[in-house]
Design a protein around this motif. Structure first.
Motif, PDB file in Angstrom:
ATOM      1  N   ASP A  48       0.876  10.077   5.348  1.00 45.96           N
ATOM      2  CA  ASP A  48      -0.657  10.177   5.240  1.00 45.96           C
ATOM      3  C   ASP A  48      -1.264  11.187   4.337  1.00 45.96           C
ATOM      4  O   ASP A  48      -0.590  12.274   4.070  1.00 45.96           O
ATOM      5  CB  ASP A  48      -1.106  10.732   6.665  1.00 45.96           C
ATOM      6  CG  ASP A  48      -0.843   9.882   7.753  1.00 45.96           C
ATOM      7  OD1 ASP A  48      -0.562   8.665   7.478  1.00 45.96           O
ATOM      8  OD2 ASP A  48      -0.736  10.351   9.001  1.00 45.96           O
ATOM      9  N   ILE A  76      -4.962  10.865   2.887  1.00 47.86           N
ATOM     10  CA  ILE A  76      -6.232  10.971   3.130  1.00 47.86           C
ATOM     11  C   ILE A  76      -6.728  10.344   4.496  1.00 47.86           C
ATOM     12  O   ILE A  76      -6.444   9.348   4.912  1.00 47.86           O
ATOM     13  CB  ILE A  76      -7.078  10.221   2.057  1.00 47.86           C
ATOM     14  CG1 ILE A  76      -7.102  11.058   0.736  1.00 47.86           C
ATOM     15  CG2 ILE A  76      -8.856  10.107   2.380  1.00 47.86           C
ATOM     16  CD1 ILE A  76      -7.868  10.447  -0.417  1.00 47.86           C
ATOM     17  N   THR A  77      -7.666  11.234   5.268  1.00 44.49           N
ATOM     18  CA  THR A  77      -8.210  10.850   6.509  1.00 44.49           C
ATOM     19  C   THR A  77      -9.688  11.272   6.578  1.00 44.49           C
ATOM     20  O   THR A  77     -10.132  12.251   5.695  1.00 44.49           O
ATOM     21  CB  THR A  77      -7.396  11.290   7.925  1.00 44.49           C
ATOM     22  OG1 THR A  77      -7.544  12.987   7.609  1.00 44.49           O
ATOM     23  CG2 THR A  77      -5.945  11.083   7.772  1.00 44.49           C
ATOM     24  N   PRO A  78     -10.328  10.560   7.580  1.00 45.87           N
ATOM     25  CA  PRO A  78     -11.989  11.056   7.586  1.00 45.87           C
ATOM     26  C   PRO A  78     -12.099  12.507   7.990  1.00 45.87           C
ATOM     27  O   PRO A  78     -13.087  13.040   7.673  1.00 45.87           O
ATOM     28  CB  PRO A  78     -12.414  10.162   8.608  1.00 45.87           C
ATOM     29  CG  PRO A  78     -11.764   9.076   8.676  1.00 45.87           C
ATOM     30  CD  PRO A  78     -10.233   9.576   8.467  1.00 45.87           C
ATOM     31  N   GLN A 115      -7.213  15.597   9.069  1.00 42.64           N
ATOM     32  CA  GLN A 115      -6.313  15.845  10.444  1.00 42.64           C
ATOM     33  C   GLN A 115      -4.843  16.200   9.652  1.00 42.64           C
ATOM     34  O   GLN A 115      -4.491  15.466   8.788  1.00 42.64           O
ATOM     35  CB  GLN A 115      -6.134  14.923  11.286  1.00 42.64           C
ATOM     36  CG  GLN A 115      -5.766  13.269  10.987  1.00 42.64           C
ATOM     37  CD  GLN A 115      -5.895  12.409  11.935  1.00 42.64           C
ATOM     38  OE1 GLN A 115      -6.476  12.705  13.176  1.00 42.64           O
ATOM     39  NE2 GLN A 115      -5.393  11.244  11.833  1.00 42.64           N
ATOM     40  N   THR A 164      -4.146  16.471   5.850  1.00 43.37           N
ATOM     41  CA  THR A 164      -4.465  15.630   4.911  1.00 43.37           C
ATOM     42  C   THR A 164      -5.843  16.075   4.148  1.00 43.37           C
ATOM     43  O   THR A 164      -6.532  16.966   4.658  1.00 43.37           O
ATOM     44  CB  THR A 164      -4.681  14.129   5.636  1.00 43.37           C
ATOM     45  OG1 THR A 164      -5.783  14.201   6.635  1.00 43.37           O
ATOM     46  CG2 THR A 164      -3.420  13.657   6.140  1.00 43.37           C
ATOM     47  N   ASP A 220     -15.107   6.305   6.671  1.00 45.19           N
ATOM     48  CA  ASP A 220     -14.096   5.927   7.349  1.00 45.19           C
ATOM     49  C   ASP A 220     -12.934   5.076   7.002  1.00 45.19           C
ATOM     50  O   ASP A 220     -12.984   3.779   6.775  1.00 45.19           O
ATOM     51  CB  ASP A 220     -14.920   4.770   8.515  1.00 45.19           C
ATOM     52  CG  ASP A 220     -13.662   4.210   9.634  1.00 45.19           C
ATOM     53  OD1 ASP A 220     -12.721   4.733   9.681  1.00 45.19           O
ATOM     54  OD2 ASP A 220     -14.165   3.262  10.375  1.00 45.19           O
ATOM     55  N   ARG A 246      -8.639   5.729   5.210  1.00 42.06           N
ATOM     56  CA  ARG A 246      -7.371   6.393   5.342  1.00 42.06           C
ATOM     57  C   ARG A 246      -6.460   5.839   4.254  1.00 42.06           C
ATOM     58  O   ARG A 246      -6.575   4.817   3.681  1.00 42.06           O
ATOM     59  CB  ARG A 246      -6.552   6.207   6.447  1.00 42.06           C
ATOM     60  CG  ARG A 246      -7.031   6.891   7.861  1.00 42.06           C
ATOM     61  CD  ARG A 246      -6.539   6.442   9.062  1.00 42.06           C
ATOM     62  NE  ARG A 246      -7.085   7.371  10.062  1.00 42.06           N
ATOM     63  CZ  ARG A 246      -7.985   7.269  10.695  1.00 42.06           C
ATOM     64  NH1 ARG A 246      -9.034   6.119  10.279  1.00 42.06           N
ATOM     65  NH2 ARG A 246      -8.630   8.051  11.896  1.00 42.06           N
ATOM     66  N   HIS A 249      -2.451   6.139   2.596  1.00 38.68           N
ATOM     67  CA  HIS A 249      -1.120   6.504   2.664  1.00 38.68           C
ATOM     68  C   HIS A 249      -0.319   6.203   1.712  1.00 38.68           C
ATOM     69  O   HIS A 249      -0.405   5.256   0.773  1.00 38.68           O
ATOM     70  CB  HIS A 249      -0.508   5.397   4.075  1.00 38.68           C
ATOM     71  CG  HIS A 249      -1.297   5.300   5.179  1.00 38.68           C
ATOM     72  ND1 HIS A 249      -1.323   6.401   6.115  1.00 38.68           N
ATOM     73  CD2 HIS A 249      -2.154   4.380   5.691  1.00 38.68           C
ATOM     74  CE1 HIS A 249      -2.168   5.913   7.229  1.00 38.68           C
ATOM     75  NE2 HIS A 249      -2.540   4.874   6.714  1.00 38.68           N
ATOM     76  N   TYR A 307      -7.054  -3.865   4.242  1.00 43.86           N
ATOM     77  CA  TYR A 307      -6.159  -3.189   3.493  1.00 43.86           C
ATOM     78  C   TYR A 307      -5.944  -3.370   1.869  1.00 43.86           C
ATOM     79  O   TYR A 307      -6.177  -4.758   1.574  1.00 43.86           O
ATOM     80  CB  TYR A 307      -4.825  -3.132   4.276  1.00 43.86           C
ATOM     81  CG  TYR A 307      -4.959  -2.753   5.699  1.00 43.86           C
ATOM     82  CD1 TYR A 307      -4.686  -1.585   6.199  1.00 43.86           C
ATOM     83  CD2 TYR A 307      -5.272  -3.747   6.592  1.00 43.86           C
ATOM     84  CE1 TYR A 307      -4.987  -1.188   7.562  1.00 43.86           C
ATOM     85  CE2 TYR A 307      -5.245  -3.697   8.039  1.00 43.86           C
ATOM     86  CZ  TYR A 307      -5.387  -2.028   8.256  1.00 43.86           C
ATOM     87  OH  TYR A 307      -5.466  -1.890   9.726  1.00 43.86           O
ATOM     88  N   ASP A 313      -6.112   1.915   3.917  1.00 37.40           N
ATOM     89  CA  ASP A 313      -6.944   1.317   5.143  1.00 37.40           C
ATOM     90  C   ASP A 313      -8.483   1.484   5.244  1.00 37.40           C
ATOM     91  O   ASP A 313      -8.850   2.666   5.290  1.00 37.40           O
ATOM     92  CB  ASP A 313      -6.193   2.157   6.293  1.00 37.40           C
ATOM     93  CG  ASP A 313      -6.493   1.905   7.593  1.00 37.40           C
ATOM     94  OD1 ASP A 313      -7.462   1.125   7.663  1.00 37.40           O
ATOM     95  OD2 ASP A 313      -5.814   2.316   8.657  1.00 37.40           O
TER      96      ASP A 313
END
Length: 232
Positions: free
Chosen positions: A143, A145-147, A150, A153, A159, A161, A163, A183, A230
């Motif tokens: 992982d 990047i996430t919004p 978490q 990242t 919205d 992600r 990977h 994706y 994603d």
């Protein structure tokens, strides 16, 4: 459905000091069939000559990701960040209500290669932001990047992600996906098969929709490295 975007079909611009390939419409390259995918707007594969680079210029309301593949970027921006970005590290700059920055090849002798990626944010304005981190080269999916940032990242205003996929010792990996999401895969190095019917080589991209799973198979003797977006 998997739709291949061949590296050979990308837009191309060569300014001498900069040699750039565009997965989506950018600058003087315009293709109405390739204006982006969901909120993914730009993937530029850039090669920059020694000591050359992008003079100070502005951005607004865009999330800008850089991944150095070879060499080092020298970065300066209007919020006071003066950084170097070596190969393997990710930089995420949130332009917010406005930011100015410059990017140069930090070497006087070696070529710089990096990916420049733009993602449209889900809200406009706000203060600019800067994040930079190395995530290593672990096998499988990592992982990035996430919004909400978490588990260490990078946090993005969208919205989505991101990977990092690496297949080296491992030859196959199956990932269960959400049928309601889309994706995009950009292959950085190696040769990769998707669901045993689509073959990708370095520089290729693939749009993926309406599938329950993605089966990644490494076809090359050397490792495969890719970015998996994603998206909504």
């Amino acid at each position: 459905m998997i739709q291949l975007r061949s590296a050979n079909d990308r837009g191309h611009a060569n300014f001498g000091w900069l040699n750039s390939y565009h997965s989506f419409s950018f600058g003087s390259y315009f293709d109405p069939q390739h204006m982006g995918f969901s909120h993914l707007r730009v993937i530029n594969d850039d090669t920059v000559s020694p000591s050359a680079g992008f003079e100070t210029h502005g951005h607004k309301d865009m999330e800008i990701l850089s991944l150095v593949l070879q060499g080092t970027i020298a970065h300066k921006d209007s919020t006071g960040n003066v950084e170097t970005l070596p190969a393997g590290e990710y930089q995420l700059m949130s332009a917010g209500k406005g930011i100015y920055h410059s990017e140069f090849n930090a070497s006087k002798n070696e070529t710089l290669k990096f990916l420049q990626i733009w993602i449209q944010p889900n809200h406009l304005g706000g203060e600019p932001g800067y994040q930079q981190k190395a995530f290593g080269e672990e096998e499988g999916l990592t992982d990035i990047i996430t919004p909400d940032g978490q588990n260490g990242t990078l946090a993005i205003k969208q919205d989505m992600r991101l990977h990092q996929l690496i297949l080296s010792e491992q030859t196959q990996l199956t990932w269960q996906v959400d049928l309601k999401r889309r994706y995009y895969i950009h292959l950085i190095e190696g040769e990769l098969s998707l669901n045993d019917d689509t073959t990708m080589t370095a520089g290729d991209g693939a749009k993926i929709q309406s599938l329950e799973a993605i089966n990644f198979t490494k076809l090359s003797q050397s490792r495969c490295k890719a970015l998996l977006f994603d998206l909504i």
